[in-house]
Scaffold this active site. Structure first.
Site, mmCIF file in Angstrom:
data_model
loop_
_atom_site.group_PDB
_atom_site.id
_atom_site.type_symbol
_atom_site.label_atom_id
_atom_site.label_comp_id
_atom_site.label_asym_id
_atom_site.label_seq_id
_atom_site.Cartn_x
_atom_site.Cartn_y
_atom_site.Cartn_z
ATOM 1 N N VAL A 6 1.061 -1.149 -0.052
ATOM 2 C CA VAL A 6 0.305 0.021 0.096
ATOM 3 C C VAL A 6 0.806 1.137 -0.010
ATOM 4 O O VAL A 6 1.803 1.387 0.813
ATOM 5 C CB VAL A 6 -0.953 0.107 1.267
ATOM 6 C CG1 VAL A 6 -1.664 1.243 1.410
ATOM 7 C CG2 VAL A 6 -1.990 -1.121 1.430
ATOM 8 N N PHE A 7 0.613 2.302 -0.831
ATOM 9 C CA PHE A 7 1.481 3.369 -0.660
ATOM 10 C C PHE A 7 0.762 4.640 -0.357
ATOM 11 O O PHE A 7 -0.602 4.943 -0.542
ATOM 12 C CB PHE A 7 1.770 3.848 -2.312
ATOM 13 C CG PHE A 7 2.455 5.037 -2.374
ATOM 14 C CD1 PHE A 7 3.940 4.929 -2.393
ATOM 15 C CD2 PHE A 7 1.754 6.522 -2.914
ATOM 16 C CE1 PHE A 7 4.419 6.214 -2.505
ATOM 17 C CE2 PHE A 7 2.651 7.541 -2.863
ATOM 18 C CZ PHE A 7 3.904 7.352 -2.656
ATOM 19 N N GLY A 8 1.180 5.111 0.641
ATOM 20 C CA GLY A 8 0.850 6.220 1.468
ATOM 21 C C GLY A 8 1.547 7.689 1.074
ATOM 22 O O GLY A 8 2.546 7.552 1.014
ATOM 23 N N TYR A 9 0.817 8.744 1.009
ATOM 24 C CA TYR A 9 1.272 10.017 0.607
ATOM 25 C C TYR A 9 0.966 11.031 1.565
ATOM 26 O O TYR A 9 1.314 12.053 1.582
ATOM 27 C CB TYR A 9 1.122 10.361 -0.820
ATOM 28 C CG TYR A 9 -0.487 10.552 -1.355
ATOM 29 C CD1 TYR A 9 -1.094 11.556 -1.149
ATOM 30 C CD2 TYR A 9 -0.925 9.141 -1.696
ATOM 31 C CE1 TYR A 9 -2.495 11.370 -1.037
ATOM 32 C CE2 TYR A 9 -2.391 9.119 -1.837
ATOM 33 C CZ TYR A 9 -3.074 10.123 -1.709
ATOM 34 O OH TYR A 9 -4.528 10.420 -2.065
ATOM 35 N N GLY A 10 -0.117 10.713 2.024
ATOM 36 C CA GLY A 10 -0.704 11.789 3.320
ATOM 37 C C GLY A 10 -0.708 11.046 4.534
ATOM 38 O O GLY A 10 0.228 10.539 5.168
ATOM 39 N N SER A 11 -2.037 11.190 5.186
ATOM 40 C CA SER A 11 -2.012 10.582 6.389
ATOM 41 C C SER A 11 -1.853 9.300 6.722
ATOM 42 O O SER A 11 -1.326 8.751 7.961
ATOM 43 C CB SER A 11 -3.485 10.910 7.183
ATOM 44 O OG SER A 11 -4.573 10.332 6.418
ATOM 45 N N GLU A 84 -10.935 5.479 2.545
ATOM 46 C CA GLU A 84 -10.611 6.535 1.435
ATOM 47 C C GLU A 84 -11.575 6.579 0.407
ATOM 48 O O GLU A 84 -11.649 7.774 -0.188
ATOM 49 C CB GLU A 84 -9.435 5.780 0.613
ATOM 50 C CG GLU A 84 -8.205 5.747 1.545
ATOM 51 C CD GLU A 84 -7.534 6.862 2.264
ATOM 52 O OE1 GLU A 84 -7.631 8.080 1.580
ATOM 53 O OE2 GLU A 84 -7.078 6.697 3.095
#
Length: 170
Positions: A6-11, A84
């Protein structure tokens, strides 16, 4: 799939909310982190929308990739969809990301749907700061979200001049 990332870029960077067995900085090509989504739930309301991050097309984004154990795949996907896809402003995609150790893996990614009514587009620093200052949602003040994001982005050793300019105006 032999691995699930899983790619996270914010919270998701600082609060993934799911169990993982590995975490690495990673770069996603073709999209950049942007305060480009009007939040009607978590950081704003329909009457006074806030701003949250989306992955918008163009450029690249360094974020955090999380590898999930096989027995957790279904549970993590269900959790992420609930988190999301509240208003369906994101599109769920599986895209290649480059891990910090050089490996290329495919990861579950949520990118903004530019055709959605909550898509804010490209905002000026002043306009973004004005929206963030006045907004509050179920998850708290929009200001807290934006400041926390910048703090965690800095902790990763990254700079975001536009976001830093927004935070200076808060």
């Amino acid at each position: 799939m032999t691995e699930f990332w899983v790619f996270g870029y914010g919270s998701l960077i600082w609060r993934p909310g799911f169990d993982f067995v590995e975490r690495q900085k990673a770069r996603l090509a073709g999209y950049h982190r942007s305060l480009c989504i009007h939040s009607h739930v978590h950081r704003g309301s329909p009457e006074r929308p806030g701003l949250v991050f989306g992955l918008d097309r163009g450029g690249s984004c360094v974020g955090m990739a999380f590898r999930v154990a096989p027995e957790g795949w279904d549970e993590v996907v269900a959790y992420l969809r609930e988190r999301e896809l509240v208003t369906n402003v994101y599109r769920e995609l599986t895209l290649p990301v480059r891990l910090e150790d050089g490996r290329s893996v495919r990861a579950l990614v949520y990118v903004v749907d530019r055709g959605h009514t909550q898509y804010a587009g490209r905002l000026t620093v002043e306009h973004a700061a004005e929206i963030v200052r006045r907004s509050h949602g179920q998850s708290g003040p929009n200001v807290d979200y934006v400041r926390s994001a910048l703090d965690h982005i800095r902790e990763m050793g990254l700079r975001d001049n536009w976001l830093e300019a927004v935070v200076r105006r808060l």
